[in-house]
Design an enzyme around this catalytic site. Structure first.
Site, mmCIF file in Angstrom:
data_model
loop_
_atom_site.group_PDB
_atom_site.id
_atom_site.type_symbol
_atom_site.label_atom_id
_atom_site.label_comp_id
_atom_site.label_asym_id
_atom_site.label_seq_id
_atom_site.Cartn_x
_atom_site.Cartn_y
_atom_site.Cartn_z
ATOM 1 N N PRO A 253 0.815 -1.219 0.000
ATOM 2 C CA PRO A 253 0.000 0.000 0.000
ATOM 3 C C PRO A 253 0.851 1.272 0.000
ATOM 4 C CG PRO A 253 -0.911 -1.600 1.529
ATOM 5 C CD PRO A 253 0.378 -2.188 1.012
ATOM 6 N N ARG B 206 -17.555 1.216 -43.140
ATOM 7 C CA ARG B 206 -18.532 2.210 -42.665
ATOM 8 C C ARG B 206 -18.699 3.347 -43.675
ATOM 9 N NH1 ARG B 206 -22.869 3.225 -39.470
ATOM 10 N NH2 ARG B 206 -22.795 5.298 -38.526
ATOM 11 N N GLU C 48 4.342 -3.041 -13.508
ATOM 12 C CA GLU C 48 5.762 -3.330 -13.818
ATOM 13 C C GLU C 48 6.523 -2.040 -14.072
ATOM 14 O OE1 GLU C 48 7.363 -6.626 -15.177
ATOM 15 O OE2 GLU C 48 5.651 -7.917 -14.778
HETATM 16 C C1 LIG Z 1 -3.802 -4.909 -12.269
HETATM 17 C C2 LIG Z 1 -2.521 -4.774 -11.500
HETATM 18 C C3 LIG Z 1 -1.685 -5.863 -11.385
HETATM 19 C C4 LIG Z 1 -0.482 -5.751 -10.672
HETATM 20 N N1 LIG Z 1 0.287 -6.873 -10.465
HETATM 21 C C5 LIG Z 1 1.327 -6.795 -9.602
HETATM 22 C C6 LIG Z 1 2.031 -7.991 -9.218
HETATM 23 O O1 LIG Z 1 1.720 -9.094 -9.674
HETATM 24 N N2 LIG Z 1 3.041 -7.872 -8.316
HETATM 25 C C7 LIG Z 1 3.397 -6.673 -7.790
HETATM 26 O O2 LIG Z 1 4.310 -6.654 -6.968
HETATM 27 N N3 LIG Z 1 2.763 -5.531 -8.131
HETATM 28 C C8 LIG Z 1 1.734 -5.563 -9.020
HETATM 29 N N4 LIG Z 1 1.052 -4.412 -9.354
HETATM 30 C C9 LIG Z 1 1.462 -3.145 -8.759
HETATM 31 C C10 LIG Z 1 2.062 -2.160 -9.750
HETATM 32 O O3 LIG Z 1 3.334 -2.593 -10.142
HETATM 33 C C11 LIG Z 1 2.043 -0.766 -9.094
HETATM 34 O O4 LIG Z 1 0.706 -0.319 -9.113
HETATM 35 C C12 LIG Z 1 2.941 0.206 -9.792
HETATM 36 O O5 LIG Z 1 4.273 -0.128 -9.593
HETATM 37 C C13 LIG Z 1 2.733 1.659 -9.316
HETATM 38 O O6 LIG Z 1 2.718 1.741 -7.923
HETATM 39 P P1 LIG Z 1 1.533 2.550 -7.203
HETATM 40 O O7 LIG Z 1 0.276 2.025 -7.754
HETATM 41 O O8 LIG Z 1 1.730 2.484 -5.740
HETATM 42 O O9 LIG Z 1 1.698 4.048 -7.706
HETATM 43 P P2 LIG Z 1 2.655 5.176 -7.084
HETATM 44 O O10 LIG Z 1 4.029 4.674 -6.957
HETATM 45 O O11 LIG Z 1 2.017 5.740 -5.875
HETATM 46 O O12 LIG Z 1 2.632 6.273 -8.241
HETATM 47 C C14 LIG Z 1 1.557 7.212 -8.393
HETATM 48 C C15 LIG Z 1 1.961 8.181 -9.514
HETATM 49 O O13 LIG Z 1 3.148 8.898 -9.116
HETATM 50 C C16 LIG Z 1 4.161 8.722 -10.117
HETATM 51 N N5 LIG Z 1 5.481 8.712 -9.480
HETATM 52 C C17 LIG Z 1 5.876 8.008 -8.397
HETATM 53 N N6 LIG Z 1 7.180 8.246 -8.149
HETATM 54 C C18 LIG Z 1 7.625 9.094 -9.108
HETATM 55 C C19 LIG Z 1 8.869 9.690 -9.415
HETATM 56 N N7 LIG Z 1 9.964 9.461 -8.680
HETATM 57 N N8 LIG Z 1 8.944 10.517 -10.487
HETATM 58 C C20 LIG Z 1 7.852 10.753 -11.256
HETATM 59 N N9 LIG Z 1 6.646 10.212 -11.007
HETATM 60 C C21 LIG Z 1 6.540 9.395 -9.969
HETATM 61 C C22 LIG Z 1 3.826 7.399 -10.772
HETATM 62 O O14 LIG Z 1 4.418 7.299 -12.059
HETATM 63 C C23 LIG Z 1 2.316 7.458 -10.826
HETATM 64 O O15 LIG Z 1 1.906 8.226 -11.912
HETATM 65 C C24 LIG Z 1 -0.125 -4.506 -10.100
HETATM 66 C C25 LIG Z 1 -0.968 -3.397 -10.248
HETATM 67 C C26 LIG Z 1 -2.156 -3.523 -10.911
HETATM 68 C C27 LIG Z 1 -3.071 -2.324 -10.989
#
Ligand SMILES: Cc1cc2nc3c(=O)[nH]c(=O)nc-3n(C[C@H](O)[C@H](O)[C@H](O)COP(=O)(O)OP(=O)(O)OC[C@H]3O[C@@H](n4cnc5c(N)ncnc54)[C@H](O)[C@@H]3O)c2cc1C
Length: 404
Positions: free
Chosen positions: A132, A288, A384
């Site tokens: 989280p 179309r 990823e």
């Molecule tokens: C359908 C789905 C499947 C997934 N499967 C897996 C899995 O199998 N295993 C696993 O471990 N994870 C998994 N994930 C997690 C996924 O890899 C993360 O959601 C992703 O890495 C982004 O992390 P976050 O969602 O916490 O976003 P955050 O890290 O909170 O980012 C929020 C925003 O801030 C930006 N941001 C953050 N830091 C910076 C920076 N330094 N510079 C510029 N911008 C930045 C991001 O690009 C994004 O736009 C999955 C996610 C989904 C939705």
């Protein structure tokens, strides 16, 4: 040395045509149904296992291709069939990639077959890094692994989120911190075997796209795994930690090693969705009629299709290059793996959006597959490593500057 060639060899053509047939016959007809149901498509996975598309052998055969292209060709076709169903098959390979990237040969031999099972007894794997409060910032993982010397067990505690196959997998690979003061250099990967006490599924997420793929929280509460479940072994971990504490460079970071290897494969899936949407929109634009002529006769529509095709071809070149570099052990000096995933992911979002525009109202309704492809495409700029993080990797690689 394997020279790069744009001519597919006979094996690659056979693979592509076989999987295209699988996509047409086994995936396209059921894609909308499983998107609506938003459940793990067990009958489909079973069928894929019977036909040899979900198996260790299938993965190994593709990996064995020295050009690196077979896996990319396979994934493009499967995602062309349907990205959600494709991920229902491929979620397992995230766990497998983690075992291959970090495990000893003995660990690979023991655990990788257990990730797939057999057609009569299907198994799934999952790879849990994200938490989280630790998504892009993997260094801030809160899941802890503590070694209990008395029992030779590792004790895992923490919450993983957004995990593909999380909680329903038979084999979970969990990245945890063994020394929080070292950030990501204090991480290690652990196998949590089937039937282990202390691991359970938290909430299952309802998603915008790839809804046939299961995504959930994984909760670890005093989850004890045998010492041999530490990937790479304790000796190697202790040596790495000692090197890091002395201020020397660690050879690899557990989660990063896995992601780097899998990025071109993620790009290949995005490419498959983009191609599906482009092909559908091209056919539609020729059929179309408005104002007494096919809508493709308007430059505004024809130029969109030209741009869509050009971006798809460019994305494929980047994906194939990165995969060829990885297979021939050329280092990614300019973040080529990240580039391929970034460009293909953004191409999929753009191309599917344009496809909706070309179909007009028909693009927006569920009667046609294009809106689903757009929903499916968006995840490819997020998981990823988000597009922003991929740009960070490329920018750092080309500049040598620690850009924030
Ligand atoms: C359908 C789905 C499947 C997934 N499967 C897996 C899995 O199998 N295993 C696993 O471990 N994870 C998994 N994930 C997690 C996924 O890899 C993360 O959601 C992703 O890495 C982004 O992390 P976050 O969602 O916490 O976003 P955050 O890290 O909170 O980012 C929020 C925003 O801030 C930006 N941001 C953050 N830091 C910076 C920076 N330094 N510079 C510029 N911008 C930045 C991001 O690009 C994004 O736009 C999955 C996610 C989904 C939705």
């Amino acid at each position: 040395m394997t020279d790069f060639s744009m001519d597919l060899n006979e094996d690659q053509i056979t693979l592509r045509d076989w999987l295209h047939g699988f996509a047409v016959n086994e995936m396209r007809p059921i894609a909308a149904e499983w998107d609506e149901r938003e459940e793990t498509p067990w009958p489909f996975i079973e069928e894929a296992a019977k036909l040899g598309v979900y198996s260790l052998e299938f993965m190994m055969n593709n990996f064995a291709d020295k050009t690196g292209l077979s896996t990319m060709i396979a994934l493009e076709e499967l995602a062309w069939g349907d990205a959600g169903l494709c991920m229902a098959l491929m979620g397992t390979t995230l766990g497998v990639a983690a075992i291959v990237a970090n495990g000893t040969p003995e660990q690979q031999m023991e655990w990788v077959p257990q990730c797939f099972g057999t057609p009569d007894d299907i198994k799934l794997a999952a790879f849990g890094v994200s938490e989280p409060d630790a998504g892009s910032d993997v260094s801030s993982l809160r899941t802890r692994a503590h070694y209990d010397e008395a029992t030779d067990e590792w004790v895992l505690n923490g919450t993983k989120t957004w995990i593909t196959n999380g909680g329903i997998a038979n084999v979970h690979v969990i990245v945890a911190s063994v020394d929080p003061s070292l950030g990501s250099r204090g991480h290690a990967s652990f196998i949590v075997p089937e039937g282990t006490a202390g691991i359970r599924m938290g909430q299952k997420f309802k998603k915008m796209g790839i809804r046939a793929s299961h995504t959930a929280e994984v909760i670890l509460e005093d989850c004890r795994v045998p010492g041999r479940c530490l990937l790479g072994g304790k000796e190697k971990l202790d040596e790495k930690l000692a090197r890091v504490r002395e201020g020397k460079k660690a050879s690899s970071q557990a989660a990063m090693a896995t992601f780097e290897a899998t990025r071109p494969a993620v790009g290949a899936q995005a490419l498959g969705i983009a191609r599906a949407a482009y092909e559908f929109a091209l056919d539609y634009a020729k059929e179309r009629q408005q104002f007494g002529r096919a809508i493709i006769e308007n430059q505004a529509i024809a130029f969109k299709l030209a741009d869509m095709k050009m971006s798809i071809d460019a994305a494929r070149l980047l994906v194939w290059r990165a995969s060829w570099m990885a297979a021939t052990r050329k280092p990614f000096v300019a973040g080529e793996g990240s580039m391929s995933k970034l460009f293909a992911g953004e191409t999929a979002v753009k191309v599917t959006e344009e496809a909706i525009q070309i179909l007009g109202g028909y693009g927006y309704v569920r009667e046609y597959p294009v809106e689903r492809w757009h929903r499916d495409s968006k995840i490819y700029t997020i998981f990823e490593g988000t597009s922003e993080i991929q740009r960070l990797i490329v920018a750092r690689a080309i500049s040598g500057v620690h850009i924030r």
